[in-house]
Motif scaffolding. Structure first.
Motif, PDB file in Angstrom:
ATOM      1  N   ALA A  44       1.253  -1.020  -0.209  1.00 53.16           N
ATOM      2  CA  ALA A  44       0.108   0.187   0.256  1.00 53.16           C
ATOM      3  C   ALA A  44       0.329   1.068  -0.060  1.00 53.16           C
ATOM      4  O   ALA A  44       0.418   2.420  -0.677  1.00 53.16           O
ATOM      5  CB  ALA A  44      -0.662   0.237   0.879  1.00 53.16           C
TER       6      ALA A  44
ATOM      7  N   ALA B 146       1.512   1.702  -3.686  1.00 56.40           N
ATOM      8  CA  ALA B 146       0.579   1.500  -4.195  1.00 56.40           C
ATOM      9  C   ALA B 146       0.245   2.689  -4.598  1.00 56.40           C
ATOM     10  O   ALA B 146      -0.032   3.467  -4.866  1.00 56.40           O
ATOM     11  CB  ALA B 146       0.110   0.747  -4.175  1.00 56.40           C
ATOM     12  N   ALA B 147       0.154   3.614  -3.267  1.00 60.08           N
ATOM     13  CA  ALA B 147      -0.311   4.515  -3.105  1.00 60.08           C
ATOM     14  C   ALA B 147       0.092   5.449  -3.505  1.00 60.08           C
ATOM     15  O   ALA B 147      -0.520   6.647  -4.030  1.00 60.08           O
ATOM     16  CB  ALA B 147      -1.089   5.073  -1.236  1.00 60.08           C
TER      17      ALA B 147
ATOM     18  N   THR C 116       2.100   5.786  -6.408  1.00 60.30           N
ATOM     19  CA  THR C 116       1.659   5.882  -7.140  1.00 60.30           C
ATOM     20  C   THR C 116       0.190   6.095  -7.789  1.00 60.30           C
ATOM     21  O   THR C 116       0.488   6.840  -9.200  1.00 60.30           O
ATOM     22  CB  THR C 116       1.706   4.291  -7.564  1.00 60.30           C
ATOM     23  OG1 THR C 116       3.495   3.892  -7.483  1.00 60.30           O
ATOM     24  CG2 THR C 116       2.047   3.994  -9.440  1.00 60.30           C
ATOM     25  N   TYR C 117      -0.604   5.349  -7.618  1.00 55.24           N
ATOM     26  CA  TYR C 117      -1.873   5.933  -7.593  1.00 55.24           C
ATOM     27  C   TYR C 117      -2.529   6.890  -7.156  1.00 55.24           C
ATOM     28  O   TYR C 117      -2.932   7.947  -8.371  1.00 55.24           O
ATOM     29  CB  TYR C 117      -3.151   4.582  -6.734  1.00 55.24           C
ATOM     30  CG  TYR C 117      -3.873   5.120  -6.990  1.00 55.24           C
ATOM     31  CD1 TYR C 117      -4.780   4.664  -7.853  1.00 55.24           C
ATOM     32  CD2 TYR C 117      -5.695   5.575  -6.217  1.00 55.24           C
ATOM     33  CE1 TYR C 117      -6.687   4.788  -7.805  1.00 55.24           C
ATOM     34  CE2 TYR C 117      -6.162   5.830  -6.281  1.00 55.24           C
ATOM     35  CZ  TYR C 117      -6.985   5.326  -7.700  1.00 55.24           C
ATOM     36  OH  TYR C 117      -8.430   5.649  -7.904  1.00 55.24           O
ATOM     37  N   ALA C 118      -1.915   7.311  -6.045  1.00 56.52           N
ATOM     38  CA  ALA C 118      -1.913   9.208  -5.504  1.00 56.52           C
ATOM     39  C   ALA C 118      -1.371  10.091  -7.235  1.00 56.52           C
ATOM     40  O   ALA C 118      -1.982  10.842  -7.745  1.00 56.52           O
ATOM     41  CB  ALA C 118      -1.340   9.772  -5.007  1.00 56.52           C
ATOM     42  N   TRP C 119      -0.545   9.694  -7.152  1.00 56.91           N
ATOM     43  CA  TRP C 119       0.703  10.425  -8.849  1.00 56.91           C
ATOM     44  C   TRP C 119      -0.275   9.922 -10.237  1.00 56.91           C
ATOM     45  O   TRP C 119      -0.247  10.819 -10.796  1.00 56.91           O
ATOM     46  CB  TRP C 119       1.813   9.874  -8.493  1.00 56.91           C
ATOM     47  CG  TRP C 119       3.079  10.113 -10.299  1.00 56.91           C
ATOM     48  CD1 TRP C 119       3.613  11.793  -9.874  1.00 56.91           C
ATOM     49  CD2 TRP C 119       2.216   9.487 -11.436  1.00 56.91           C
ATOM     50  NE1 TRP C 119       3.814  11.674 -11.658  1.00 56.91           N
ATOM     51  CE2 TRP C 119       3.418  10.839 -12.261  1.00 56.91           C
ATOM     52  CE3 TRP C 119       1.855   8.346 -11.632  1.00 56.91           C
ATOM     53  CZ2 TRP C 119       3.476  10.580 -14.036  1.00 56.91           C
ATOM     54  CZ3 TRP C 119       2.540   8.230 -13.172  1.00 56.91           C
ATOM     55  CH2 TRP C 119       3.212   9.082 -14.149  1.00 56.91           C
ATOM     56  N   TYR C 120      -0.827   8.601 -10.254  1.00 57.70           N
ATOM     57  CA  TYR C 120      -1.887   8.378 -11.602  1.00 57.70           C
ATOM     58  C   TYR C 120      -2.861   9.476 -11.492  1.00 57.70           C
ATOM     59  O   TYR C 120      -3.158   9.271 -12.390  1.00 57.70           O
ATOM     60  CB  TYR C 120      -2.142   6.982 -11.314  1.00 57.70           C
ATOM     61  CG  TYR C 120      -3.166   6.499 -12.042  1.00 57.70           C
ATOM     62  CD1 TYR C 120      -2.684   6.398 -13.960  1.00 57.70           C
ATOM     63  CD2 TYR C 120      -4.378   6.597 -11.918  1.00 57.70           C
ATOM     64  CE1 TYR C 120      -3.859   6.753 -14.920  1.00 57.70           C
ATOM     65  CE2 TYR C 120      -5.782   6.195 -12.829  1.00 57.70           C
ATOM     66  CZ  TYR C 120      -5.364   6.046 -14.288  1.00 57.70           C
ATOM     67  OH  TYR C 120      -5.873   5.954 -14.972  1.00 57.70           O
ATOM     68  N   ARG C 121      -3.418   9.234 -10.084  1.00 54.20           N
ATOM     69  CA  ARG C 121      -4.971  10.478 -10.078  1.00 54.20           C
ATOM     70  C   ARG C 121      -4.515  11.656 -10.363  1.00 54.20           C
ATOM     71  O   ARG C 121      -4.786  12.488 -11.072  1.00 54.20           O
ATOM     72  CB  ARG C 121      -5.208   9.614  -9.162  1.00 54.20           C
ATOM     73  CG  ARG C 121      -6.098   8.879  -8.203  1.00 54.20           C
ATOM     74  CD  ARG C 121      -6.995   8.108  -9.159  1.00 54.20           C
ATOM     75  NE  ARG C 121      -8.223   9.346  -9.331  1.00 54.20           N
ATOM     76  CZ  ARG C 121      -9.709   9.116  -9.778  1.00 54.20           C
ATOM     77  NH1 ARG C 121      -9.659   8.555 -11.361  1.00 54.20           N
ATOM     78  NH2 ARG C 121     -10.145   9.938  -9.573  1.00 54.20           N
ATOM     79  N   TYR C 122      -3.637  12.415  -9.785  1.00 51.66           N
ATOM     80  CA  TYR C 122      -3.010  13.929 -10.046  1.00 51.66           C
ATOM     81  C   TYR C 122      -2.871  13.762 -11.435  1.00 51.66           C
ATOM     82  O   TYR C 122      -3.185  15.341 -11.487  1.00 51.66           O
ATOM     83  CB  TYR C 122      -1.547  13.720  -9.385  1.00 51.66           C
ATOM     84  CG  TYR C 122      -0.935  15.165  -9.220  1.00 51.66           C
ATOM     85  CD1 TYR C 122      -1.534  16.185  -9.044  1.00 51.66           C
ATOM     86  CD2 TYR C 122      -0.038  15.443 -10.207  1.00 51.66           C
ATOM     87  CE1 TYR C 122      -1.270  17.854  -9.623  1.00 51.66           C
ATOM     88  CE2 TYR C 122       0.073  17.134 -10.481  1.00 51.66           C
ATOM     89  CZ  TYR C 122      -0.317  17.480 -10.476  1.00 51.66           C
ATOM     90  OH  TYR C 122       0.578  18.816 -10.735  1.00 51.66           O
ATOM     91  N   ARG C 123      -1.741  13.385 -11.835  1.00 54.51           N
ATOM     92  CA  ARG C 123      -1.852  13.078 -13.326  1.00 54.51           C
ATOM     93  C   ARG C 123      -3.253  12.433 -14.040  1.00 54.51           C
ATOM     94  O   ARG C 123      -2.923  14.171 -15.139  1.00 54.51           O
ATOM     95  CB  ARG C 123      -0.837  11.818 -13.859  1.00 54.51           C
ATOM     96  CG  ARG C 123      -0.182  12.138 -15.227  1.00 54.51           C
ATOM     97  CD  ARG C 123       0.182  13.111 -15.642  1.00 54.51           C
ATOM     98  NE  ARG C 123       0.960  13.712 -17.197  1.00 54.51           N
ATOM     99  CZ  ARG C 123       1.185  13.756 -17.752  1.00 54.51           C
ATOM    100  NH1 ARG C 123       1.334  15.654 -17.264  1.00 54.51           N
ATOM    101  NH2 ARG C 123       2.216  13.659 -18.740  1.00 54.51           N
TER     102      ARG C 123
END
Length: 995
Positions: free
Chosen positions: A777, A780-781, A783-790
């Motif tokens: 987590a 992943a968190a 990474t996911y936050a960066w993905y959502r931000y991106r």
């Protein structure tokens, strides 16, 4: 010249006699030698009250419970009495009140019966305890009797003695809880009774006439309650019995002993009496219809040591407290063996009483000895007689063998030839028929009668063998030489199924066969047996049915020679046999071999390979046996002789005890720290708590020290513990554990396993799944936050591109289209005036395009994200629009460095602001507008107000510009307020500012 035989009568030994007793002393762990009382709890533990604490015994180990000054211990080490256990608790009478022990938790609580009185320090001493048929408890002290409920709350106090010194502080001697709730108290001041009629405690009177008449004139130590329905009273050699249900009394004669002087215990239908002469006895009282019968179960033990207290545990063992306060046990499973002592009259020379041979004669047994002649023992009558050949000759009193030659005449094979002895009138003499002179002078080492009636006699001192043909009354002598008998000392002889006679001899492991087909002796060399052994120890058995010879050879063990195929098997210590010399062998009806050895008796089952060794700890009177064994098939009894004793026992159906034992956890430590386990609940420990110590017990009050144990962890293989009752498990890995234990008696199969403990050792957090999930987590968190931000940035970029495209289309495109159309009109229209008008329009459109382009560029420029660059443009816009309508503009701008808006927020705030300014310019009729921007309490506030006519409809309307203003504010979570002033209107936007 031979002297007349001598006769000596020794003491009687009956079959009900306890043949083996044990003592439990301070050397075995008892806290004090002065035993006061005994009780057994529901789990099987024996509790022993002493003058120095309470003891718990499981058959192997004694555990002490002492007064240590805490609220979880005994109030005093002086323990006087115990009540039968009930509902998992033990009630204990001490010198300082009653202690109640919770058997599950091991915690004590104290009930004081009397306040401390310095003038009488014994007021709280509890001397007797009992529980009646109603579940009440009764306790007596030197002055009083207390009635308590099942929770030990005091219900009544009866003071029946004012001068305790008169009775030496003993107020009540016995309590009898009778059926129906009545309780009798045998006190110093008389007999009392209590009935559940609410009248309290009172002296026995006319209402209990029959009972009073029965007890009158008796001493308290001669009365006992049996089977909860009979009161029994000793009176000389008689027993008076009162049936409490019918009230009838009857008399029974006591079969043995004749002079009991006290009763000292009762359990079920059995009761114990104690005698100064006979020690102790146990009787069973039974009823056959209206008739009562009395049977002696165990008699004549601890002669001249009467016991004031006898107790039987649920395994059948008898425990008694002697006058010297020793705790003695008569173990149930150690009463198999019985014996008679063999000594010459007035002599204690045990070597001369060493038994060499045993011969059956009717219901009696004759035992030849190494110097004391022979003894005639009657096991059923318990009598022993000694017969000697000469009083001045030790050699003639060495009796090697005995046989019955006819009628009541015996042939006695002695160290100095054969002597004849007629038992009826006691005549004696040498052989009456012509015989070799050797038979009157040399040792007769063998005396065996075969199926032809021939008597084979081994001759000592190297004289070979003689044989007597009884039919023809003739003798034949086979001297010791290679052509006759091949060895110097024949020791024993047996006949096989074909009529051949086999011999064992001294100083050889080989056998000798007399072959009836040729009448000659033949050496038989036995494989695996050393033919040149120095000393052949004897022990000889020939199994005609299986055609096997069993015999013992020193330094070899037990040899089995198969006659038919000339094969041999040897059994010794590797097979479980003792290392002692084998002196006697016989076979019982179950096919088991019984061996007499120099270290005891052995039962050997060849088919199963099972060996059971018996010694003094099993009840044998001697540690070594010296004679051949005799199996009395008629009575199913085996006899064995030792130095100074003849042993006999009934052949048991089974030699093993497979009854399951009760197994309990007694101690549990983690990393050396004692841990309480409530019930059988699972425990949980940390990863560092991984060193486990477990102690347990299997209740076996008969022979607990010989228990064998195995354990297994988590259904793994069973591990052998031997006699050890402790398990140590070090450096256990994290996980869940279940510990099972199983137990077996000294000889027997293991019972079912019992789970005694479950526990869990937690792993380190870094070794758990949660840790790995957290690590995943943690990666992943972001990474996911960066993905959502991106993704949001791309969405914003896409939205910006869409908006720019829309603005360019709406603002620029339409105007460029107008310019293009107007340019075409100018090109086609020749009217100059119209061209000038269209050129003016083209100029206006071009200026609007330029303005829109500047606004679009301004919107997307990241340098304008800070409010400090936005506010001046907004004020400039308002000033140009409002001042053109003669509306005065006033702007008050606070410190705005902390406010930063993205492009979307900046655009929507600017559009809300523009809508508010346009409303002022178009609809308010105001002469003045005020623009305020402040930062307060973490919020940015933008306010636009005027002094116009105010709103002509509610401010929360959902039409036109106001609705769009609210939608834009709500999309960002801003708070928009539109309110009327007096006069004028105010539009306020509040924006939270992130720290």
């Amino acid at each position: 010249m031979l002297a007349l035989p001598l006769l000596a009568v020794l003491h009687a030994i009956g079959q009900t006699t306890a043949s083996y007793i044990e003592k439990l002393t301070v050397d075995d762990g008892l806290s004090s030698q002065e035993v006061m009382d005994m009780a057994q709890d529901d789990r099987g533990f024996l509790w022993i009250a002493t003058t120095n604490g309470l003891n718990r015994y499981d058959g192997k180990e004694v555990v002490h419970f002492l007064a240590d000054g805490t609220d979880r211990s005994l109030p005093d080490n002086g323990v006087n009495c115990l009540a039968p256990t009930h509902k998992g608790q033990l009630v204990i009478g001490t010198n300082q009140g009653i202690a109640v022990l919770d058997l599950g938790t091991g915690k004590f609580r104290t009930v004081h019966l009397a306040r401390k009185d310095p003038s009488f320090p014994y007021a709280d001493r509890v001397q007797h305890l009992t529980r009646d048929q109603l579940g009440q408890y009764w306790a007596s002290t030197p002055t009083s009797i207390f009635r308590l409920d099942s929770n030990m709350a005091i219900l009544d106090v009866f003071n029946i003695q004012q001068r305790p010194m008169d009775s030496r502080f003993m107020n009540v001697f016995k309590m009898f809880p009778l059926p129906g709730g009545m309780t009798i108290f045998w006190a110093y001041s008389g007999l009392y009774c209590w009935l559940p009629d609410g009248k309290g405690l009172r002296p026995m009177g006319p209402e209990q006439k029959a009972l009073l008449q029965f007890l009158k004139g008796s001493a308290f130590d001669k009365v006992e309650l049996v089977d909860n329905k009979y009161l029994v009273k000793l009176s000389g050699a008689a027993l008076a019995v009162c049936d409490l249900l019918s009230g009838r009394s009857s008399q029974l004669s006591i079969p043995y002993p004749a002079d009991p002087n006290r009763t000292c215990g009762a359990w079920g239908s059995e009761f114990a009496v104690s005698s100064m002469i006979h020690g102790g006895a146990v009787y069973r009282l039974d009823s056959i219809g209206p008739r009562l019968t009395l049977e002696a179960k165990l008699t004549d033990w601890l002669t001249a040591h009467p016991s004031p207290k006898i107790f039987r545990d649920d395994e059948g063992n008898i425990w008694l407290r002697s006058e010297h306060h020793e705790l003695i046990k008569v173990a149930r499973d150690k009463q198999l063996f019985h014996h008679a002592d063999l000594f010459a009259a007035g002599s204690s020379d045990i070597a001369a009483a060493e038994v060499i041979d045993i011969f059956p004669l009717g219901a009696t047994v004759l035992a030849g000895t190494f110097g004391n002649g022979y003894y005639q023992v009657d096991p059923s009558q318990g009598t022993t007689q000694q017969f000697t050949v000469r009083t001045d000759s030790l050699s003639e009193n060495i009796v090697w063998h005995i046989k019955l030659s006819g009628g009541d005449t015996l042939w006695i094979a002695t160290q100095e030839g054969i002597v004849c002895h007629a038992l009826g009138n006691h005549p004696w003499g040498r052989l009456p028929m012509p015989h070799p002179e050797l038979l009157d002078s040399v040792p007769i080492t063998t005396l065996f009668t075969d199926s032809r009636g021939w008597v084979w006699m081994g001759l000592g001192k190297g004289n070979g063998v003689a044989v007597f043909d009884a039919r023809h009354r003739t003798f034949r002598h086979y001297p010791f030489n290679t052509g006759a008998y091949p060895y110097r000392y024949p020791l024993n002889a047996r006949e096989d199924a074909t009529g051949n006679v086999w011999f064992i001899s001294d100083v050889t492991g080989d056998l000798v066969r007399w072959d009836q087909s040729d009448g000659n002796f033949h050496k038989v060399v036995v494989p695996l047996v050393d033919g040149a052994v120095h000393y052949q120890t004897g022990g000889f058995f020939l199994d005609k049915q299986k055609e096997e010879i069993w015999y013992g050879v020193e330094s070899v063990g037990l040899a089995r020679y198969r006659i038919r195929d000339h094969r041999c098997d040897v059994f010794n210590a590797k097979d479980g046999l003792t290392t002692g010399a084998i002196t006697g062998i016989t076979k019982d009806k179950y096919g088991r071999l019984w061996l007499g050895t120099s270290q005891g008796l052995t039962c050997f089952n060849p088919g199963r390979g099972q060996v059971i060794n018996y010694n003094k700890s099993d009840g044998l009177p001697s540690s070594g046996y010296t004679s051949e064994l005799l199996y009395d098939t008629l009575r199913d009894r085996i006899y064995a002789g030792s130095s100074g004793a003849l042993t006999w026992f009934q052949v048991p159906d089974s030699t093993v005890d497979d009854k399951p034992m009760r197994i309990y956890l007694t101690d549990f430590k983690i990393n050396g720290q004692a841990t309480i386990v409530p019930g059988n609940a699972s425990q949980e420990f940390g990863p560092e708590q991984n060193n486990v110590f477990v102690k347990f017990t299997a209740i076996n009050l008969s022979n607990g020290k010989e228990n064998r144990y195995e354990y297994r962890l988590n259904n793994g293989p069973w591990s052998n513990l031997g006699n050890e009752t402790a398990i140590r498990l070090a450096s256990l890995k994290p996980g869940t554990y279940s510990l099972m234990v199983r137990a077996a008696h000294k000889q027997g199969r293991f019972g079912p396993g019992r789970s005694i403990l479950q526990w869990t050792i937690r792993p380190y957090f870094t070794d758990t799944l949660w840790f790995y999930l957290l690590c995943i987590a943690a990666v992943a968190a972001p990474t996911y936050a960066w993905y959502r931000y991106r993704l949001r940035q791309l969405q914003k970029l896409e939205a910006m591109r869409s908006r720019i495209s829309r603005d360019l289309h709406d603002e620029i495109g339409s105007r460029l289209t107008n310019i293009n159309m107007m340019s075409q009109i100018i090109r086609q229209d020749p009217v100059p005036r119209k061209k000038e008008l269209l050129l003016g329009k083209i100029q206006e459109e071009s200026e609007e395009i330029t303005r829109s382009m500047r606004e679009i560029i301004w919107d997307i420029d990241p340098q304008n994200d800070h409010w400090g660059t936005v506010m001046p443009r907004m004020v400039s816009f308002a000033s140009q629009l409002l001042e053109a309508g003669n509306i005065e503009v006033e702007a008050r701008i606070g410190k705005l460095e902390d406010l930063k808006l993205d492009m979307s927020q900046r655009r929507d705030l600017f559009l809300i602001f523009k809508e508010a300014v346009h409303n002022i310019a178009k609809h308010s009729g105001a002469t003045k507008a005020v623009i305020l921007s402040t930062m307060q309490d973490g919020q940015f506030q933008l306010r636009v107000e005027d002094n116009g006519r105010g709103l002509d409809r509610p401010a929360n309307g959902h039409e036109g510009g106001l609705r769009y203003m609210r939608q834009r504010a709500d999309s960002h979570g801003w708070k928009l307020e539109i309110s009327s002033l007096a006069p004028g209107t105010a539009v306020t936007v509040r924006i939270p500012v992130k720290a």
